[in-house]
Motif scaffolding. Structure first.
Motif, PDB file in Angstrom:
ATOM      1  N   GLU A 138      20.655  42.470  58.708  1.00  0.00           N
ATOM      2  CA  GLU A 138      21.827  41.597  58.751  1.00  0.00           C
ATOM      3  C   GLU A 138      21.917  40.649  57.556  1.00  0.00           C
ATOM      4  O   GLU A 138      22.986  40.492  56.956  1.00  0.00           O
ATOM      5  CB  GLU A 138      21.843  40.788  60.048  1.00  0.00           C
ATOM      6  CG  GLU A 138      23.076  39.923  60.196  1.00  0.00           C
ATOM      7  CD  GLU A 138      23.113  39.162  61.508  1.00  0.00           C
ATOM      8  OE1 GLU A 138      24.102  38.475  61.741  1.00  0.00           O
ATOM      9  OE2 GLU A 138      22.134  39.236  62.283  1.00  0.00           O
ATOM     10  N   ILE A 160      31.334  36.414  58.828  1.00  0.00           N
ATOM     11  CA  ILE A 160      31.543  37.860  58.818  1.00  0.00           C
ATOM     12  C   ILE A 160      31.689  38.355  60.252  1.00  0.00           C
ATOM     13  O   ILE A 160      30.841  38.071  61.105  1.00  0.00           O
ATOM     14  CB  ILE A 160      30.370  38.558  58.109  1.00  0.00           C
ATOM     15  CG1 ILE A 160      30.370  38.118  56.638  1.00  0.00           C
ATOM     16  CG2 ILE A 160      30.476  40.075  58.239  1.00  0.00           C
ATOM     17  CD1 ILE A 160      29.092  38.277  55.928  1.00  0.00           C
ATOM     18  N   ASN A 173      25.012  40.830  54.979  1.00  0.00           N
ATOM     19  CA  ASN A 173      25.929  39.705  54.834  1.00  0.00           C
ATOM     20  C   ASN A 173      26.020  39.219  53.387  1.00  0.00           C
ATOM     21  O   ASN A 173      27.096  38.859  52.911  1.00  0.00           O
ATOM     22  CB  ASN A 173      25.535  38.571  55.772  1.00  0.00           C
ATOM     23  CG  ASN A 173      25.815  38.913  57.220  1.00  0.00           C
ATOM     24  OD1 ASN A 173      26.481  39.910  57.532  1.00  0.00           O
ATOM     25  ND2 ASN A 173      25.306  38.109  58.122  1.00  0.00           N
TER      26      ASN A 173
END
Length: 128
Positions: free
Chosen positions: A17, A48, A21
């Motif tokens: 993640e 996001i 991102n």
């Protein structure tokens, strides 16, 4: 002009993640800076939101038409570049831009400018 990305083309959803991102924010900021530099700001707070394409067949025509490779069930991300001074600068929204990025290609398809409330397809810019 376009946004060919220097990153490997592994789908973003397969990355950790934090890394995903960072790449998404980079893609969004580059799209904004290269296409609409007037609205680019460095000091943003990115948010996001992952989403899934649905009813793609209804979105294949018009000024914001999706490319043929996009299918129902494909993942995309809405990258919001929130900007704390939006009100002072008289932006219509509290972000500099909202950018739609496709998971499997890492392509920025469209960009909504928060400063003037206009949305643009980035695909047309690539064809020129």
């Amino acid at each position: 002009m376009g946004l060919p990305h220097l990153y490997a083309q592994k789908p973003l959803s397969e990355l950790p993640e934090k890394e995903r991102n960072e790449i998404l924010v980079d893609i969004a900021q580059i799209a904004l800076k290269e296409n609409y530099p007037k609205w680019y700001r460095k000091n943003i707070r990115p948010v996001i939101v992952p989403r899934v394409f649905a009813k793609v067949e209804d979105q294949k025509k018009g000024p914001l038409a999706l490319p043929d490779y996009v299918k129902n069930g494909d993942i995309f991300y809405m990258v919001y570049l929130y900007y704390d001074k939006w009100y002072e600068e008289k932006f219509e929204y509290d972000y500099t831009a909202r950018v739609l990025v496709v998971d499997k290609t890492r392509e920025a398809l469209s960009l909504h400018l928060g400063g003037c409330n206009l949305i643009y397809s980035l695909l047309k810019k690539k064809k020129k």
